[in-house]
Design a protein around this motif. Structure first.
Motif: not given
Length: 128
Positions: A43-53, A63-72, A85-87
């Motif tokens: 995955l490549t993005t110039k924006g923000r990545l959010i991975v949900g739970e 990516c530029k910014n990322a909020d990770i709640l799930g698995n990578i 994040k905690a999850t």
């Protein structure tokens, strides 16, 4: 013969991979993206990545910014802020400008702080 129109990309676009959806392949986008499903690919993005739970990525992420709640599982390169994040559950290498880790996050791998840009990651990637 007329030239085809040049497509303009709106970097404020928000893309969504919904829960229950699996993609086997690479994703490239200019805007923000939220992953609630499964991505088996890069995955490549110039924006923000959010991975949900419920979100899972197995592949390289840039990516530029990322909020990770799930698995990578794989290499992660975030030129600015990575927020685990905690999850979240991370397995792999992280190359990051800045990082925030909440108590409860599971991270197994290595982390390298960059000098504020992704070019160091690109050089590191070429050397491995």
């Amino acid at each position: 013969m007329a030239k085809p129109p040049v497509e303009e990309f709106d970097s404020s676009t928000i893309n969504l991979l919904g829960a229950g959806t699996t993609i086997n392949g690479d994703i490239t986008c200019n805007g923000d993206i939220r992953i609630n499903g499964v991505l088996n690919g890069n995955l490549t993005t110039k924006g923000r990545l959010i991975v949900g739970e419920s979100g899972k990525i197995k592949g390289e992420v840039t990516c530029k910014n990322a909020d990770i709640l799930g698995n990578i599982e794989g290499k992660i390169s975030v030129s600015d802020l990575l927020s685990l994040k905690a999850t979240s559950n991370i397995l792999g290498e992280i190359f990051v400008g800045r990082i925030s880790i909440e108590p409860g996050c599971k991270f197994n791998g290595t982390c390298k702080m960059l000098d504020g840009n992704a070019t160091a990651y690109t050089q590191e990637k070429k050397n491995t």
